[in-house]
Design a protein around this motif. Structure first.
Motif, PDB file in Angstrom:
ATOM      1  N   ASP A  36      13.088   2.444  -2.731  1.00 19.03           N
ATOM      2  CA  ASP A  36      13.540   1.364  -1.845  1.00 19.03           C
ATOM      3  C   ASP A  36      15.057   1.238  -1.842  1.00 19.03           C
ATOM      4  O   ASP A  36      15.629   0.653  -0.927  1.00 19.03           O
TER       5      ASP A  36
ATOM      6  N   LYS B  16       9.333  -1.513   8.525  1.00 20.92           N
ATOM      7  CA  LYS B  16       8.021  -1.912   8.024  1.00 20.92           C
ATOM      8  C   LYS B  16       6.919  -1.397   8.948  1.00 20.92           C
ATOM      9  O   LYS B  16       6.034  -2.135   9.356  1.00 20.92           O
ATOM     10  N   GLU B  20       2.259  -1.964   4.121  1.00 19.10           N
ATOM     11  CA  GLU B  20       2.777  -2.046   2.748  1.00 19.10           C
ATOM     12  C   GLU B  20       1.699  -1.711   1.726  1.00 19.10           C
ATOM     13  O   GLU B  20       1.941  -0.996   0.753  1.00 19.10           O
ATOM     14  N   GLU B  21       0.521  -2.229   1.973  1.00 21.00           N
ATOM     15  CA  GLU B  21      -0.554  -2.041   1.010  1.00 21.00           C
ATOM     16  C   GLU B  21      -0.897  -0.560   0.861  1.00 21.00           C
ATOM     17  O   GLU B  21      -1.112  -0.064  -0.247  1.00 21.00           O
ATOM     18  N   LYS B  23       1.052   2.151   1.630  1.00 20.31           N
ATOM     19  CA  LYS B  23       2.093   2.979   1.011  1.00 20.31           C
ATOM     20  C   LYS B  23       2.271   2.640  -0.468  1.00 20.31           C
ATOM     21  O   LYS B  23       2.557   3.525  -1.279  1.00 20.31           O
ATOM     22  N   ASP B  24       2.065   1.378  -0.829  1.00 28.92           N
ATOM     23  CA  ASP B  24       2.166   1.002  -2.243  1.00 28.92           C
ATOM     24  C   ASP B  24       1.017   1.600  -3.067  1.00 28.92           C
ATOM     25  O   ASP B  24       1.224   2.118  -4.162  1.00 28.92           O
TER      26      ASP B  24
END
Lengths: 293, 136
Positions: A36, B16, B20-21, B23-24
């Motif tokens: 990030d 974004k 997110e979920e 890629k995390d």
């Protein structure tokens, strides 16, 4: 000159010979945090080779039993090796950022919005070059359309993609397909073709008519094709398109920053001339006999 | 034992557009596995900057890229002067996994990351379920 990713040190999680696995909770916090922040992070295990991505500095992290030993082209690298067995997430991050601060200059601002051309689909028709008022497009030495000034591109504006009759212009960060790179279906092609037609009416600066355009539409267009009138309608219609037809999706700030009508006219004329010149040169090149090899 | 083809993971850090979920979770499971991998902050950024580092990445035999739409990834590499081999893409030797539309489970399955691949330390560590994306 555009800076590259290589200005930041590359971070290597070494879990190969003579080392113990890095603490999983540390790995899980460290890797996403570094990514990030713009770092490249590599993890190598037994017998893995470290390819050279051109970074000038490499930070090697591991729980070492001996000095790490990995196969790599590291001749141009400065290597910072750190045994992290007594480190915390915070101390490691501080260590890496400290190295980065010493080697990298402030990175020029990067805008995650620029067109990418799908050359499997592009027919080199130059409509994008003709349409874009911001000189994003140009032609290369082979007379092929190319993205020459991507930083001129207006954030969140996919209008050139909308006018492309082949749906060959991508904006990978766009919200919807096929502009974001999703596969193209026949409905997409029909929808995009309709928008090209509308764009022609708006600007009067797109000279290639669609092959499948109806004669009725052509007749209407010819009656309305008064340059001044078309230009005056440009802003109004762009606004209307936004609401009416899931249109060009041009951000309000781009619309509000459009130049004056006179400037638009001049820019459109310049762009058209560039496109025509490129097409003429392209045709000439195709007609010229190829030298014997 | 899963095969060890090279993996390139894109974090898509500057927009974004990836869930997110997904890629995390994919990253967490990749980290917890025993797979070596390359991970970059944002392929779009590297392409925009014409980062020469994309050239050696693109030339890895059997490369699997975990990012977004294959058409976008293909032309991002091309725009940077690091084209992916078309034939290898057609034959699946180069594979692009799309985190924009696929689930983390589907991506990890294609990567060959199963529970048996998880690092033994992690597999016995129930304290980090949140970071790995798993529900307690």
């Amino acid at each position: 000159m555009i800076a590259t990713n290589r200005e930041r040190p590359r971070v290597l999680l070494y879990e190969g010979a003579h080392s113990k696995p890095i603490d999983p909770s540390l790995r899980r916090r460290l890797v996403p945090t570094l990514l990030d922040r713009g770092y490249t992070v590599t993890r190598i295990t037994e017998n893995a080779k470290l390819g050279n991505l051109g970074h000038t500095e490499l930070v090697v992290l591991g729980a070492f039993e001996q000095q790490p030993d990995f196969d790599s082209d590291t001749s141009v690298l400065k290597i910072h090796t750190r045994d992290i067995q007594s480190d915390t997430f915070e101390s490691l991050l501080e260590y890496i950022e400290g190295i980065a601060a010493g080697v990298s200059e402030a990175r020029p601002h990067w805008k995650p919005w620029f067109p990418v051309i799908d050359y499997d689909r592009c027919t080199n028709c130059m409509q994008c070059l003709s349409f874009c008022l911001f000189d994003v497009y140009g032609v290369n030495q082979d007379k092929q359309i190319t993205v020459q000034n991507q930083t001129n591109c207006k954030t969140d504006c996919p209008a050139c993609s909308r006018v492309c009759p082949e749906v060959a212009i991508l904006f990978p960060k766009y919200k919807a397909g096929p502009i974001n790179g999703d596969e193209i279906n026949q409905d997409d092609l029909r929808r995009e073709a309709m928008k090209v037609d509308i764009s022609s009416l708006l600007g009067g600066d797109i000279y290639s008519m669609l092959k499948d355009r109806s004669m009725k539409a052509k007749s209407r267009f010819s009656k309305e094709r008064d340059d001044d009138r078309a230009l005056k309608e440009r802003k109004r219609c762009l606004d209307k398109l936004q609401n009416d037809i899931d249109g060009l999706d041009i951000p309000a700030e781009v619309l509000s920053s459009l130049p004056s009508l006179d400037q638009i006219q001049a820019k459109a004329q310049q762009a058209k001339q560039r496109a025509e010149q490129a097409l003429a040169e392209q045709a000439l090149a195709e007609q010229s006999p190829k030298p014997a090899t | 034992m899963s095969e060890k083809r090279p993996i390139l993971y894109c974090r898509c850090a500057y927009a974004k557009v990836l869930p997110e979920e997904v890629k995390d979770q994919v990253l967490a499971r990749l980290i917890d596995s025993d797979q070596p991998f390359e991970s970059v902050s944002d392929l779009c950024e590297m392409s925009a900057r014409k980062d020469p580092g994309l050239v050696p990445l693109s030339q890895q035999p059997g490369l699997r890229i975990v990012a977004c739409y294959p058409r976008a990834v293909k032309w991002l590499f091309s725009a940077a002067g690091a084209p992916l081999d078309s034939n290898e893409m057609k034959t699946g030797q180069i594979e692009i996994l799309n985190m924009r539309i696929e689930s983390a489970d589907a991506v990890c399955s294609k990567l060959g990351i199963t529970s048996s691949d998880l690092n033994s330390t992690q597999a016995s560590d129930p304290s980090d379920t949140q970071a790995s994306g798993a529900k307690p």
